[in-house]
Every structure is written in structure tokens, then in C-alpha cells.
Design a protein around this motif. Structure first.
Motif, PDB file in Angstrom:
ATOM      1  N   TYR A   1       0.813  -1.215   0.000  1.00  0.00           N
ATOM      2  CA  TYR A   1       0.000   0.000   0.000  1.00  0.00           C
ATOM      3  C   TYR A   1       0.847   1.265   0.000  1.00  0.00           C
ATOM      4  O   TYR A   1       0.457   2.283  -0.574  1.00  0.00           O
ATOM      5  N   TYR A   2       2.029   1.213   0.619  1.00  0.00           N
ATOM      6  CA  TYR A   2       2.823   2.437   0.697  1.00  0.00           C
ATOM      7  C   TYR A   2       3.234   2.917  -0.694  1.00  0.00           C
ATOM      8  O   TYR A   2       3.355   4.123  -0.934  1.00  0.00           O
ATOM      9  N   LEU A   3       3.441   1.983  -1.648  1.00  0.00           N
ATOM     10  CA  LEU A   3       3.781   2.383  -3.019  1.00  0.00           C
ATOM     11  C   LEU A   3       2.598   3.061  -3.697  1.00  0.00           C
ATOM     12  O   LEU A   3       2.765   4.049  -4.422  1.00  0.00           O
ATOM     13  N   ALA A   4       1.391   2.548  -3.469  1.00  0.00           N
ATOM     14  CA  ALA A   4       0.201   3.186  -4.029  1.00  0.00           C
ATOM     15  C   ALA A   4       0.015   4.581  -3.453  1.00  0.00           C
ATOM     16  O   ALA A   4      -0.348   5.522  -4.168  1.00  0.00           O
ATOM     17  N   LEU A   5       0.286   4.732  -2.158  1.00  0.00           N
ATOM     18  CA  LEU A   5       0.170   6.039  -1.518  1.00  0.00           C
ATOM     19  C   LEU A   5       1.211   7.008  -2.095  1.00  0.00           C
ATOM     20  O   LEU A   5       0.903   8.163  -2.391  1.00  0.00           O
ATOM     21  N   ALA A   6       2.451   6.535  -2.267  1.00  0.00           N
ATOM     22  CA  ALA A   6       3.499   7.390  -2.839  1.00  0.00           C
ATOM     23  C   ALA A   6       3.131   7.802  -4.256  1.00  0.00           C
ATOM     24  O   ALA A   6       3.318   8.964  -4.647  1.00  0.00           O
ATOM     25  N   ARG A   7       2.602   6.873  -5.063  1.00  0.00           N
ATOM     26  CA  ARG A   7       2.205   7.211  -6.438  1.00  0.00           C
ATOM     27  C   ARG A   7       1.077   8.241  -6.448  1.00  0.00           C
ATOM     28  O   ARG A   7       1.028   9.133  -7.295  1.00  0.00           O
ATOM     29  N   ALA A   8       0.149   8.126  -5.493  1.00  0.00           N
ATOM     30  CA  ALA A   8      -0.963   9.069  -5.437  1.00  0.00           C
ATOM     31  C   ALA A   8      -0.486  10.476  -5.096  1.00  0.00           C
ATOM     32  O   ALA A   8      -0.932  11.469  -5.683  1.00  0.00           O
ATOM     33  N   VAL A   9       0.433  10.579  -4.140  1.00  0.00           N
ATOM     34  CA  VAL A   9       0.984  11.893  -3.791  1.00  0.00           C
ATOM     35  C   VAL A   9       1.772  12.455  -4.967  1.00  0.00           C
ATOM     36  O   VAL A   9       1.664  13.645  -5.305  1.00  0.00           O
TER      37      VAL A   9
ATOM     38  N   LEU B   1      -5.717   9.083   7.178  1.00  0.00           N
ATOM     39  CA  LEU B   1      -5.974   8.014   6.211  1.00  0.00           C
ATOM     40  C   LEU B   1      -6.437   6.722   6.870  1.00  0.00           C
ATOM     41  O   LEU B   1      -6.934   5.815   6.185  1.00  0.00           O
ATOM     42  N   GLY B   2      -6.243   6.617   8.178  1.00  0.00           N
ATOM     43  CA  GLY B   2      -6.610   5.390   8.857  1.00  0.00           C
ATOM     44  C   GLY B   2      -5.653   4.248   8.569  1.00  0.00           C
ATOM     45  O   GLY B   2      -6.064   3.086   8.470  1.00  0.00           O
ATOM     46  N   VAL B   3      -4.352   4.570   8.429  1.00  0.00           N
ATOM     47  CA  VAL B   3      -3.335   3.556   8.176  1.00  0.00           C
ATOM     48  C   VAL B   3      -2.253   3.684   9.246  1.00  0.00           C
ATOM     49  O   VAL B   3      -2.271   4.614  10.061  1.00  0.00           O
ATOM     50  N   SER B   4      -1.307   2.780   9.216  1.00  0.00           N
ATOM     51  CA  SER B   4      -0.238   2.827  10.214  1.00  0.00           C
ATOM     52  C   SER B   4       0.769   3.918   9.863  1.00  0.00           C
ATOM     53  O   SER B   4       0.950   4.274   8.693  1.00  0.00           O
ATOM     54  N   ARG B   5       1.452   4.413  10.893  1.00  0.00           N
ATOM     55  CA  ARG B   5       2.491   5.404  10.660  1.00  0.00           C
ATOM     56  C   ARG B   5       3.630   4.800   9.842  1.00  0.00           C
ATOM     57  O   ARG B   5       4.252   5.497   9.029  1.00  0.00           O
ATOM     58  N   THR B   6       3.891   3.510  10.022  1.00  0.00           N
ATOM     59  CA  THR B   6       4.943   2.840   9.265  1.00  0.00           C
ATOM     60  C   THR B   6       4.672   2.918   7.765  1.00  0.00           C
ATOM     61  O   THR B   6       5.590   3.113   6.959  1.00  0.00           O
ATOM     62  N   THR B   7       3.396   2.806   7.382  1.00  0.00           N
ATOM     63  CA  THR B   7       3.022   2.878   5.965  1.00  0.00           C
ATOM     64  C   THR B   7       3.330   4.260   5.399  1.00  0.00           C
ATOM     65  O   THR B   7       3.896   4.393   4.311  1.00  0.00           O
ATOM     66  N   VAL B   8       2.955   5.300   6.147  1.00  0.00           N
ATOM     67  CA  VAL B   8       3.212   6.660   5.676  1.00  0.00           C
ATOM     68  C   VAL B   8       4.707   6.929   5.634  1.00  0.00           C
ATOM     69  O   VAL B   8       5.217   7.563   4.698  1.00  0.00           O
ATOM     70  N   THR B   9       5.444   6.437   6.625  1.00  0.00           N
ATOM     71  CA  THR B   9       6.899   6.621   6.636  1.00  0.00           C
ATOM     72  C   THR B   9       7.531   6.007   5.396  1.00  0.00           C
ATOM     73  O   THR B   9       8.400   6.608   4.745  1.00  0.00           O
ATOM     74  N   ALA B  10       7.072   4.809   5.033  1.00  0.00           N
ATOM     75  CA  ALA B  10       7.615   4.148   3.845  1.00  0.00           C
ATOM     76  C   ALA B  10       7.253   4.912   2.574  1.00  0.00           C
ATOM     77  O   ALA B  10       8.074   5.016   1.649  1.00  0.00           O
ATOM     78  N   ALA B  11       6.032   5.443   2.532  1.00  0.00           N
ATOM     79  CA  ALA B  11       5.626   6.235   1.360  1.00  0.00           C
ATOM     80  C   ALA B  11       6.466   7.498   1.247  1.00  0.00           C
ATOM     81  O   ALA B  11       6.913   7.875   0.147  1.00  0.00           O
ATOM     82  N   TYR B  12       6.678   8.182   2.366  1.00  0.00           N
ATOM     83  CA  TYR B  12       7.514   9.386   2.356  1.00  0.00           C
ATOM     84  C   TYR B  12       8.950   9.045   1.936  1.00  0.00           C
ATOM     85  O   TYR B  12       9.582   9.796   1.184  1.00  0.00           O
ATOM     86  N   ASP B  13       9.471   7.928   2.417  1.00  0.00           N
ATOM     87  CA  ASP B  13      10.823   7.517   2.034  1.00  0.00           C
ATOM     88  C   ASP B  13      10.904   7.306   0.521  1.00  0.00           C
ATOM     89  O   ASP B  13      11.901   7.692  -0.114  1.00  0.00           O
ATOM     90  N   ARG B  14       9.870   6.702  -0.049  1.00  0.00           N
ATOM     91  CA  ARG B  14       9.866   6.473  -1.509  1.00  0.00           C
ATOM     92  C   ARG B  14       9.800   7.802  -2.270  1.00  0.00           C
ATOM     93  O   ARG B  14      10.486   7.995  -3.274  1.00  0.00           O
TER      94      ARG B  14
ATOM     95  N   ARG C   1       4.626  22.372   2.529  1.00  0.00           N
ATOM     96  CA  ARG C   1       5.016  21.501   3.629  1.00  0.00           C
ATOM     97  C   ARG C   1       3.957  20.422   3.830  1.00  0.00           C
ATOM     98  O   ARG C   1       2.761  20.715   3.938  1.00  0.00           O
ATOM     99  N   LEU C   2       4.401  19.190   3.882  1.00  0.00           N
ATOM    100  CA  LEU C   2       3.500  18.054   4.031  1.00  0.00           C
ATOM    101  C   LEU C   2       3.234  17.775   5.509  1.00  0.00           C
ATOM    102  O   LEU C   2       4.041  18.136   6.375  1.00  0.00           O
ATOM    103  N   PRO C   3       2.121  17.133   5.809  1.00  0.00           N
ATOM    104  CA  PRO C   3       1.804  16.859   7.218  1.00  0.00           C
ATOM    105  C   PRO C   3       2.776  15.856   7.823  1.00  0.00           C
ATOM    106  O   PRO C   3       3.416  15.067   7.116  1.00  0.00           O
ATOM    107  N   ALA C   4       2.895  15.901   9.125  1.00  0.00           N
ATOM    108  CA  ALA C   4       3.713  14.920   9.828  1.00  0.00           C
ATOM    109  C   ALA C   4       3.178  13.516   9.554  1.00  0.00           C
ATOM    110  O   ALA C   4       1.987  13.329   9.278  1.00  0.00           O
ATOM    111  N   GLU C   5       4.039  12.540   9.644  1.00  0.00           N
ATOM    112  CA  GLU C   5       3.651  11.168   9.321  1.00  0.00           C
ATOM    113  C   GLU C   5       2.478  10.700  10.163  1.00  0.00           C
ATOM    114  O   GLU C   5       1.532  10.081   9.660  1.00  0.00           O
ATOM    115  N   ARG C   6       2.514  10.994  11.456  1.00  0.00           N
ATOM    116  CA  ARG C   6       1.427  10.518  12.326  1.00  0.00           C
ATOM    117  C   ARG C   6       0.107  11.198  11.984  1.00  0.00           C
ATOM    118  O   ARG C   6      -0.965  10.591  12.086  1.00  0.00           O
TER     119      ARG C   6
END
Length: 491
Positions: free
Chosen positions: A24-32, A57-70, A46-51
Motif C-alpha cells: 500500500y505504501y507504493l500506491a500512496l506514494a504514487r498518489a501523492v 488516512l486510517g493507516v499505520s504510521r509505518t506505511t506513511v513513513t515508507a511512502a515518504y521515504d519512496r 510543507r507536508l503533514p507529519a507522518e502521524r
């Protein structure tokens, strides 16, 4: 240092329904990334903090962190310890050097009007304006017969001929906006009107909110005045909440908008959005410049159209710009401004230092055509609907990967390409005998490389040939090496 930011709930709303793909994190990164390339998420925002985004979005912070890293790895995000993260473009992408470009208002012979190529078989999809209507000769004859009545005077009417101003004012009244003739200033085209307004109301360095995409020549007029342009994305429509937040964050005092039918998307701003936009401008103490050049060009003349933007205003902060170029004929070079009577007087005085007044004969021709505008609108609606449907059908057959929404009015499609290669396709199409304008020309900071503007004012058979050549251009770009060349400098 960035001054714009988007909250977690705001970004979640812009993202909409992210495809439920794995991971899912790849789909989130592609959407952004899509929001950035499409211009709906401005650069240096400036983008919102990961948390915060994870909660929205109702997802884990780990997912957003991975999307931001991508996003950081791909160059669509930059971060600094203690300062946060903000949107960016990768330096290896040709769009990253596009801020050095200027739009076609400043004379790029590939995309603008200057030195456009001609010749047998050449198809010009760079100009969204039709030929004169069928009743044009009759209107010219009537205007010429009326001209001697004006010849005894000096011929200078800085505010415009009274009889033309009356007809224009009556048109606004019929659309639901009561207007007097003393609120109308006739100009030498809409571009002249925008230049007058910029000179009178914008000071060098002032932040001016502009839509992205938008009319390129308006950007040129504002740049020449020294305005600091603040873009907001409207490719999918007007997000008034985001627009209002941008106005607050950047202290905007002037807004340029194209509510009907938007150039180049063809979108029509709903009544609720118009009311909310005027209210947001009131709270920000900002003036709204509403470009209504495409007003009256609905393809279905029975469909209801909201009243003009100024109809939702009670404080005189909405100024309307109209033009004869799209509904009537571009060669007439007659436009107008509808404003409060005091502002109209100031505009009249200010234009005396530039062109003094607009030509009398052209004003008389426009008056004759406006008196018969129902006939012109019926002719335009039928021709544009045929062109739109022919272009859409050809695109679906020859370029099925290009997606678009059929507009309810206006004169162009705004298709999304399969990759951010609009400038390359425009270059390749030019070599095949089709002039087309790539998306970045309609923006401010190098995004929109996945978009083209395709007018449908030409005959259906010509549009089908143009699409065949665009398909060849797409194939040539697909076959080219992956390394993208840098753009030529604008001089």
C-alpha cells in the motif's frame, strides 16, 4: 523557506480513494506524486507529519513513513531535520528545469502565436479560437452603415461607445447580475483588460493567487507587473477550502480565476463554489478577477449555468473580464471590464496613457453581433459539440491510454497522458505537422508534464488527422531513449 502547508485531513481529501494495492505504501506514494505532477499539490508545500497523515488516512504510521521515504528517493519530497518535509520535483525530470521557461505569452515559436509554422497539411491545435460566425458579413455591413454617424466626432471614447456598453451591461443583467453602462469599460481585447487591471490593482511583489492550469497570457501580464504568483491546482475542480487556506497562508490580496468555462480544462465552477470563493475573498480582503472569456459557450444551451461570479458579491470585490474573441471572433480585438462605477472610472483614466480608446468600427461590429448572440451561440454550440465528440472518439481509438473528462463547454480537452512527457510529444508532433501546447505552458512552476491542451475548434475530419499524428508522436517518444534532454532557454 516554505510558507504553504497542507494538513493531514486536507491531504487525505485531495488523495481521495487511494487504490488498495500491495504494498500500500507504493500506491500512496504514487498518489501523492500524481498530485504534485498534476499541479493540485503546489511545489514547496510543507507536508503533514507522518502521524497526522496516518491518522487522517486510517493507516499505520509505518506505511506513511515508507511512502515518504519512496517520495524522497524519487525526488518528489525534500526534508530537513527540524523543518519538516515539502513537495519537490526530481532534478533528473525535465520538468525540474521548466521554471526557467516562459509561457507562450512571451513568444516561444513552438507553442505561442509568434512565427507559428504554416504550410499545406499543417494542423494548428495551439489556438483555441474559432473562425467568424455565419452572420459576420451582415454585422459588418450594419456597422459600416452606422459608422458615418460617429465620424463627426473625434472617435475617442476611453470607456467605450455608449451603445456597446449598454448592450454589454444588458447581457450581465440577463445572466442574473444587474449592471449599468457606467460599470463597463470597453478594452482592446481581454488581454488588454487584464493588463489594465494588473497595472491599477497589483503592486510589484504582491502575492496573486492563480489557478493551475490557467490562461498563459494572464500569467505573463501578472509577471510583467512584478507579481509573486501563488498557484493552486484546479485540474479536478475548485477545492475552495484549500484555496481559502492558501489565501490565508500567503496573504493574497488578488485572485485570478476562470470560472466559466475554465481554460484549458473546460470545467464549470458550481454555484456553491462561487459563493464560497467570494466569501473566502471577503474574509481575506482580496479582490477577485473573474475571466469570463469563455462565458456563453455551453455545448447544451438548455443546461442551467450559474450566475456570474460577481452575482455572489455585495462588496464590489469581484471584477469581471469579458471578450468577443471566443464567442464572436478573435480578430475583432474587443474586450471589456465590468466593475464598480468608481473602479470603472479609474480604469478609464488609466488606459489613456496606453491606447486612449478602442477602434470605433470594431466596437460597432461587436454590438451588432451581441444583439444577435443567440444565433451565434447556437452555431457555436453545434460546431463545438461535433468537434468535441469527434476528437474524443479519435483519442479513445488511437490513444486509449490518454484519459480525459468531456467538458460541458469551452473549446478544449485536457487529457492526462500515460507519462510526464507532454513537452516531448509536442516537439515530436510539431515535426509531424501538428502544433500542440504542452501542459507546463499553462502553469507556473514546471509541473503538468502529463497534460496537453487539445482544442476542438477545427473540423472533425481535421481533428481525426491530428490525432493520427499525435499517436505517431506518442510512438516516437515511447521508442526514444529514456534520458530526457534539457529544455532550451527562453530568451
Amino acid at each position: 523557506m516554505t510558507t504553504r502547508y497542507v494538513s493531514g485531513p486536507q491531504l487525505a481529501r485531495l488523495l481521495g480513494d487511494v487504490p488498495q494495492e500491495r504494498p500500500y505504501y507504493l500506491a500512496l506514494a504514487r498518489a501523492v506524486r500524481g498530485l504534485i505532477l498534476d499541479g493540485r499539490l503546489a511545489l514547496r508545500t510543507r507536508l503533514p507529519a507522518e502521524r497526522d497523515l496516518a491518522a487522517a488516512l486510517g493507516v499505520s504510521r509505518t506505511t506513511v513513513t515508507a511512502a515518504y521515504d519512496r517520495l524522497r528517493a524519487d525526488g518528489y519530497m525534500e526534508s530537513r531535520q527540524g523543518a519538516g518535509s515539502w513537495t519537490a520535483l526530481p532534478t533528473t525530470n525535465m520538468t525540474a528545469v521548466a521554471p526557467a521557461r516562459r509561457n507562450d505569452a512571451e513568444g516561444d515559436p513552438r507553442y505561442g502565436m509568434a512565427d507559428a509554422p504554416t504550410g499545406p497539411g499543417f494542423i494548428d491545435l495551439g489556438c483555441a479560437t474559432p473562425a467568424a460566425p455565419e452572420i459576420f458579413d451582415e454585422a459588418v455591413a450594419a456597422a459600416v452603415a452606422e459608422l458615418p454617424r460617429h465620424a463627426a466626432g473625434p472617435g475617442y471614447q476611453p470607456a467605450g461607445l455608449p451603445e456597446l456598453r449598454e448592450v454589454i451591461a444588458d447581457g450581465y443583467t440577463a445572466r442574473g447580475l444587474p449592471t449599468r453602462a457606467d460599470q463597463i469599460v470597453v478594452t482592446t481585447g481581454a488581454q488588454h483588460a487584464l493588463t489594465l487591471l494588473a497595472q491599477l490593482t497589483v503592486q510589484p511583489g504582491d502575492p496573486v493567487l492563480v489557478e493551475r492550469p490557467t490562461y498563459p497570457h494572464a500569467l505573463g501580464a501578472l509577471r510583467r507587473r512584478g507579481a509573486r504568483l501563488v498557484p493552486v491546482g484546479v485540474t479536478e475542480g475548485w477545492d475552495v477550502e484549500l484555496i481559502a487556506a492558501t489565501m490565508r497562508q500567503t496573504a493574497v490580496r488578488t485572485v485570478y480565476t476562470v470560472p466559466e468555462f475554465h481554460n484549458p480544462t473546460g470545467l464549470l465552477m458550481p454555484a456553491a463554489a462561487r459563493r464560497a470563493l467570494v466569501e473566502a475573498a471577503r474574509r481575506a480582503d482580496a479582490m477577485l478577477i473573474a475571466d469570463e472569456t469563455f462565458a456563453g459557450l455551453a455545448h447544451d444551451r438548455t443546461a442551467p449555468v450559474p450566475p456570474p461570479l460577481a452575482a455572489f458579491d455585495t462588496g464590489g470585490r469581484v471584477v469581471s473580464v469579458g471578450s468577443a474573441s471566443k464567442l464572436l471572433w478573435g480578430g475583432l480585438r474587443i474586450g471589456w471590464i465590468r466593475a464598480s462605477a468608481p473602479l470603472a472610472r479609474r480604469l478609464t483614466l488609466s488606459r489613456e496613457a496606453t491606447d486612449i480608446a478602442s477602434p470605433v468600427l470594431e466596437q460597432l461590429i461587436v454590438r451588432e453581433l451581441l444583439l444577435r448572440q443567440d444565433e451565434v451561440r447556437a452555431e457555436r454550440a453545434a460546431a463545438l459539440l461535433r468537434g468535441r465528440d469527434a476528437l474524443a472518439t479519435a483519442l479513445r481509438e488511437r490513444l486509449p491510454g490518454w484519459t480525459f473528462t468531456l467538458p460541458e463547454g469551452g473549446m478544449s480537452l485536457w487529457p492526462r497522458l500515460e507519462a510526464p512527457v507532454a513537452t516531448q510529444i509536442a516537439d515530436a508532433a510539431g515535426r509531424l505537422g501538428v502544433r500542440v501546447v504542452p501542459g507546463p505552458v499553462f502553469g507556473e512552476d514546471g509541473v503538468l508534464e502529463d497534460r496537453l491542451r487539445l482544442p476542438y475548434v477545427l473540423p472533425p475530419e481535421t481533428l481525426r488527422v491530428a490525432v493520427d499524428r499525435l499517436a505517431q508522436a506518442q510512438a516516437a517518444v515511447d521508442a526514444a531513449p529514456a534520458v530526457r534532454p534539457s529544455l532550451p532557454a527562453y530568451v
